[in-house]
Design a protein around this motif. Sequence first.
Motif, PDB file in Angstrom:
ATOM      1  N   PHE A   1      48.884  45.869  12.567  1.00 26.31           N
ATOM      2  CA  PHE A   1      50.049  44.989  12.658  1.00 26.31           C
ATOM      3  C   PHE A   1      49.596  43.581  12.343  1.00 26.31           C
ATOM      4  N   GLY A   2      50.320  42.915  11.422  1.00 29.44           N
ATOM      5  CA  GLY A   2      49.957  41.568  11.008  1.00 29.44           C
ATOM      6  C   GLY A   2      51.070  40.572  11.253  1.00 29.44           C
ATOM      7  N   ASP A   3      50.677  39.283  11.378  1.00 30.57           N
ATOM      8  CA  ASP A   3      51.675  38.242  11.620  1.00 30.57           C
ATOM      9  C   ASP A   3      52.069  37.478  10.360  1.00 30.57           C
ATOM     10  N   GLY A   4      51.499  37.849   9.209  1.00 33.32           N
ATOM     11  CA  GLY A   4      51.812  37.171   7.961  1.00 33.32           C
ATOM     12  C   GLY A   4      51.000  35.924   7.715  1.00 33.32           C
ATOM     13  N   ASN A   5      50.154  35.552   8.662  1.00 39.02           N
ATOM     14  CA  ASN A   5      49.328  34.353   8.538  1.00 39.02           C
ATOM     15  C   ASN A   5      47.842  34.676   8.669  1.00 39.02           C
ATOM     16  N   GLY A   6      47.483  35.923   8.439  1.00 41.05           N
ATOM     17  CA  GLY A   6      46.093  36.336   8.536  1.00 41.05           C
ATOM     18  C   GLY A   6      45.732  36.961   9.857  1.00 41.05           C
ATOM     19  N   GLY A   7      46.613  36.874  10.840  1.00 47.44           N
ATOM     20  CA  GLY A   7      46.354  37.504  12.131  1.00 47.44           C
ATOM     21  C   GLY A   7      46.692  38.977  12.096  1.00 47.44           C
ATOM     22  N   VAL A   8      45.733  39.822  12.436  1.00 51.59           N
ATOM     23  CA  VAL A   8      45.927  41.270  12.371  1.00 51.59           C
ATOM     24  C   VAL A   8      45.304  41.927  13.599  1.00 51.59           C
ATOM     25  N   VAL A   9      45.984  42.918  14.144  1.00 51.76           N
ATOM     26  CA  VAL A   9      45.425  43.747  15.206  1.00 51.76           C
ATOM     27  C   VAL A   9      45.565  45.210  14.789  1.00 51.76           C
ATOM     28  N   HIS A  10      44.781  46.058  15.408  1.00 56.71           N
ATOM     29  CA  HIS A  10      44.996  47.495  15.203  1.00 56.71           C
ATOM     30  C   HIS A  10      45.205  48.163  16.539  1.00 56.71           C
ATOM     31  N   LEU A  11      45.948  49.260  16.511  1.00 51.74           N
ATOM     32  CA  LEU A  11      46.322  49.974  17.731  1.00 51.74           C
ATOM     33  C   LEU A  11      45.757  51.387  17.749  1.00 51.74           C
ATOM     34  N   GLY A  12      44.565  51.537  17.185  1.00 52.82           N
ATOM     35  CA  GLY A  12      43.922  52.835  17.225  1.00 52.82           C
ATOM     36  C   GLY A  12      44.333  53.748  16.094  1.00 52.82           C
ATOM     37  N   GLU A  13      43.869  54.986  16.195  1.00 49.32           N
ATOM     38  CA  GLU A  13      44.054  55.928  15.095  1.00 49.32           C
ATOM     39  C   GLU A  13      45.011  57.045  15.456  1.00 49.32           C
ATOM     40  N   ARG A  14      45.452  57.726  14.391  1.00 51.28           N
ATOM     41  CA  ARG A  14      46.235  58.952  14.521  1.00 51.28           C
ATOM     42  C   ARG A  14      45.573  60.039  13.687  1.00 51.28           C
ATOM     43  N   GLU A  15      45.544  61.225  14.204  1.00 52.27           N
ATOM     44  CA  GLU A  15      45.032  62.400  13.502  1.00 52.27           C
ATOM     45  C   GLU A  15      46.196  63.053  12.773  1.00 52.27           C
ATOM     46  N   CYS A  16      46.067  63.187  11.442  1.00 56.56           N
ATOM     47  CA  CYS A  16      47.172  63.692  10.616  1.00 56.56           C
ATOM     48  C   CYS A  16      46.703  64.824   9.705  1.00 56.56           C
ATOM     49  N   SER A  17      45.855  65.707  10.210  1.00 55.02           N
ATOM     50  CA  SER A  17      45.235  66.727   9.371  1.00 55.02           C
ATOM     51  C   SER A  17      46.040  68.003   9.240  1.00 55.02           C
ATOM     52  N   VAL A  18      47.049  68.208  10.100  1.00 54.68           N
ATOM     53  CA  VAL A  18      47.872  69.414   9.978  1.00 54.68           C
ATOM     54  C   VAL A  18      48.938  69.135   8.930  1.00 54.68           C
ATOM     55  N   GLN A  19      48.706  69.623   7.727  1.00 53.98           N
ATOM     56  CA  GLN A  19      49.556  69.282   6.585  1.00 53.98           C
ATOM     57  C   GLN A  19      49.997  70.523   5.831  1.00 53.98           C
ATOM     58  N   ARG A  20      51.213  70.445   5.300  1.00 57.28           N
ATOM     59  CA  ARG A  20      51.659  71.418   4.324  1.00 57.28           C
ATOM     60  C   ARG A  20      52.148  70.641   3.109  1.00 57.28           C
ATOM     61  N   ARG A  21      51.742  71.085   1.925  1.00 56.50           N
ATOM     62  CA  ARG A  21      52.059  70.393   0.673  1.00 56.50           C
ATOM     63  C   ARG A  21      51.655  68.918   0.753  1.00 56.50           C
ATOM     64  N   HIS A  22      50.485  68.647   1.332  1.00 56.61           N
ATOM     65  CA  HIS A  22      49.927  67.301   1.454  1.00 56.61           C
ATOM     66  C   HIS A  22      50.776  66.389   2.333  1.00 56.61           C
ATOM     67  N   GLN A  23      51.651  66.954   3.147  1.00 55.82           N
ATOM     68  CA  GLN A  23      52.455  66.138   4.046  1.00 55.82           C
ATOM     69  C   GLN A  23      52.251  66.622   5.474  1.00 55.82           C
ATOM     70  N   THR A  24      52.025  65.648   6.376  1.00 53.42           N
ATOM     71  CA  THR A  24      51.708  65.982   7.762  1.00 53.42           C
ATOM     72  C   THR A  24      52.909  66.570   8.478  1.00 53.42           C
ATOM     73  N   ILE A  25      52.659  67.582   9.323  1.00 51.67           N
ATOM     74  CA  ILE A  25      53.731  68.143  10.139  1.00 51.67           C
ATOM     75  C   ILE A  25      53.443  68.026  11.629  1.00 51.67           C
ATOM     76  N   ILE A  26      52.166  67.847  11.986  1.00 59.26           N
ATOM     77  CA  ILE A  26      51.786  67.579  13.375  1.00 59.26           C
ATOM     78  C   ILE A  26      50.835  66.385  13.376  1.00 59.26           C
ATOM     79  N   GLU A  27      51.132  65.382  14.192  1.00 54.68           N
ATOM     80  CA  GLU A  27      50.262  64.217  14.339  1.00 54.68           C
ATOM     81  C   GLU A  27      49.889  64.063  15.801  1.00 54.68           C
ATOM     82  N   GLU A  28      48.768  63.424  16.043  1.00 53.46           N
ATOM     83  CA  GLU A  28      48.392  63.153  17.427  1.00 53.46           C
ATOM     84  C   GLU A  28      47.576  61.877  17.523  1.00 53.46           C
ATOM     85  N   ALA A  29      47.580  61.298  18.714  1.00 46.16           N
ATOM     86  CA  ALA A  29      46.787  60.104  18.992  1.00 46.16           C
ATOM     87  C   ALA A  29      46.296  60.180  20.436  1.00 46.16           C
ATOM     88  N   PRO A  30      45.007  59.904  20.635  1.00 48.42           N
ATOM     89  CA  PRO A  30      43.994  59.627  19.621  1.00 48.42           C
ATOM     90  C   PRO A  30      43.534  60.906  18.928  1.00 48.42           C
TER      91      PRO A  30
END
Length: 526
Positions: free
Chosen positions: A229-258
């Motif tokens: 997430f950015g503020d448009g002035n160079g300030g950026v934070v991150h809120l961790g990762e999501r696992e998106c490996s369950v995919q069909r036709r290269h599109q995720t159907i199950i996601e999880e965090a962390p």
Amino acid sequence: MSGQRRKSHDGKPARKPIQRLLIANRSEIACRIIRTARDMGIETVAVYSEPDRPAAHVSLADQAVALGGDSPATSYLSIERVIDAARKSGADAVHPGYGFLAENSGFAAACSAAGLTFVGPAPGAIDAMGDKIRARELARDCKLPLVPAAELTGDAKPDAKAASALGYPVLVKAAAGGGGRGMRIVETADALEDAVAAARREAASAFGDDRVFLEKYLSEPHHIEIQIFGDGNGGVVHLGERECSVQRRHQTIIEEAPSPMVGPALRDRMGEAAIRLAGSMDYAGAGTVEFIVDGSGDFYFLEMNTRLQVEHAVTEMITSTDLVRWQLEVASGSGLPIGVGHTPAGSGHAIECRIYAEDPSAGFLPTAGRVERVEHPAGPGIRVDSALYDGFDVPLEYDPMLAKIVAWAPDRAQAIERMRGALRETAILGVGTNVAFLLDILADPSFRDGTFTTTTVGERYADWRPDPSGLSIAAAAAAILCAAAVPPGGDRAARGTAASITDPWQTLAGWRHGRRAEPAERGDEE
């Protein structure tokens, strides 16, 4: 989780609080944005195509404006019609949701030119990350690790040489692509030319840009994305990762965090890389930097999505945040809701399942029809983002996603069990869905131990068929309710109810829980 911030750039125009927000989207994401805007005291405007005239988001908003048209191209993808709807409604801001115009820099620029606040990054950032070739160059400049890649010239011999140098298998990817469109896995040199041609056609149809390139295909990869997430002035934070490996036709159907396979050290490294990339372009609002992680634990930049993601809910559940509220606050000039060192720490585990109107036993072909009865799950830690209601007609013109179910629990094992229970409580009757397929994935040992990769669905579930004995209690109850709604021989039009049903198991297309009934089971002649 970490962040960086620097002082605002002088000379940037001051923004003002949003008063009336037009949502340039449809279905569950439009409803989800409307609810947060309403919580913030912001008036909302829905837009709709002709097939969506009776859609839930239309009645949920404070006002609605018809776009006309019966296809995406003549409605939600028409910049001119959306801008005109904003003018007619008196909106002062536009939220694009995801899909449609969400990553269209021309749309962002048109909003600005019309005096509208675009709830998203600047057109330059959208352009930079929307072109996958340019995005790779910027990522390289920011010292992000890259998957080996090569350009395609359109000449068969040089292209074959480039693929051979990378080593098979290779991945053909659309330069302007996303969501698996314009993407082909090529196992041998003999298949390259046809795969490139097919990818070009699909890319041209989906994005209006037929450029493609080659990437080395990594075996047994995990698809990990970092929410920034950015503020448009160079300030950026991150809120961790999501696992998106369950995919069909290269599109995720199950996601999880962390992610079950990402530890603190890898999380920090990927998060810092994502922040460097977003900070280099003064990124504003929500975005996702996506990585591929191979079997050895090395990670490589994949792409950046300059919008809210379908799977944002799992991040919200573990961080107790509202990312749409953050988007609206940043777009209003309020800056990031948190400062350096105050990024919300993750708590517990969240899993999201996307419910699609599709048939997993027939190559995930979309299904359509009337939702005769819908029963959503409930209970501790369960969230449902949906726009479904009894009698809703599922159109074929749009993405077949019907709803998202999210389960949160203190740990992953409990989250899996809560999700399984929630899916068993889910009944969407009248159209075939992927609910039974999702239940089977959740029960897979490789999913439970966190080793499920992006290739697992294709390798293990190509011949998947549902267990006809897997009818849930909720589906059975809904069947009885629907059958009781109209007596045999009743008149649907006169009564305004579900259907004239004598035996719902034989006459409705989707009574088999989680799948579409076979023609013989429905009594069809086809």
